[in-house]
Design a protein around this motif. Sequence first.
Motif, PDB file in Angstrom:
ATOM      1  N   SER A 166       7.241  -6.345   0.058  1.00 53.44           N
ATOM      2  CA  SER A 166       6.047  -5.999  -0.496  1.00 53.44           C
ATOM      3  C   SER A 166       6.254  -4.830  -1.393  1.00 53.44           C
ATOM      4  CB  SER A 166       5.392  -5.013   0.934  1.00 53.44           C
ATOM      5  OG  SER A 166       6.286  -3.748   1.212  1.00 53.44           O
ATOM      6  N   SER A 218       1.681  -8.204  -0.951  1.00 53.01           N
ATOM      7  CA  SER A 218       3.061  -8.582  -0.245  1.00 53.01           C
ATOM      8  C   SER A 218       3.157  -9.931   0.125  1.00 53.01           C
ATOM      9  CB  SER A 218       2.977  -7.716   1.138  1.00 53.01           C
ATOM     10  OG  SER A 218       2.156  -8.220   2.025  1.00 53.01           O
ATOM     11  N   THR A 227       9.444  -9.870   5.204  1.00 56.60           N
ATOM     12  CA  THR A 227       8.232  -9.320   4.387  1.00 56.60           C
ATOM     13  C   THR A 227       8.861  -8.781   3.023  1.00 56.60           C
ATOM     14  OG1 THR A 227       6.989  -8.684   6.455  1.00 56.60           O
ATOM     15  CG2 THR A 227       6.028  -7.552   4.454  1.00 56.60           C
TER      16      THR A 227
END
Length: 261
Positions: free
Chosen positions: A254, A239, A252
């Motif tokens: 991922s 990630s 983020t």
Amino acid sequence: MNRMEKSEHSRGEGLFIFAFVWAFYCLITVPLLPFSDDWNYPTSPQCFFTLSDLLPGDVVWRPLDTLFGALLGLAPSLFPVANHVAVTFGHVLGGYFTCRILRRLFLLKKRDAALATGFFLFAAGTFTAVASIDSLNQVYASTFGIMAFYCFILFKERAAVRYYVLSMLLCALAALAKENGLVWFVVIPLLHGCGWLTAQQKTAPDAANGALFKTLKEVAAGLLCCAVYFGVRFALAGSVALGADEGSYEVTLSLRTLARF
């Protein structure tokens, strides 16, 4: 005294001045002691270092900080003197190459370049970082980028690929020092291209048009290097998270995010 001797004398004189500035900064910063999170940051002695510590963390990836802390772990008594010495050296080294860039690319006179470099070295905004024990990442992300810019100038002047490769490697070190060092991949060709195009637009517009295309290619190469950085980081951690350690403005990406997409 011939031209070569004058050049060597001038360079030696400049190195002496920067060495004096480094010693001056050391005298000011070395007595400063660590406090608060200085004891917990990766640039403090890491006596139980493992290779997994070099992998990307939740938000930040600064392996150069971790390596420095691992070296301090071999001799913890050097903390925080070694930190101050390394930070001040990096800052003064950045000032030295800033002066070289001003002289070489912008053709400033020695006095004007020295004045601008003095502002860089002693500006109030930079002194806070230089005086901090944990600012190794900030200083070297800047210094490696400035050195990369200088190598890029040599590449454009001498058409030697080794200087371009060295410039890219220094940009990579800047990114590994701190994430914002990534901008050097793109900013360096833009800065050089804009400066050169401005100078050539009036005298040689045809040459300027060709240089514009080269600049765009170099910017595209820089963007590709940024993509490689994120690809490596994603491959190592699964990630990529950018933002604050506290997660207050974290972004983020991922494998789970990609699967949902």
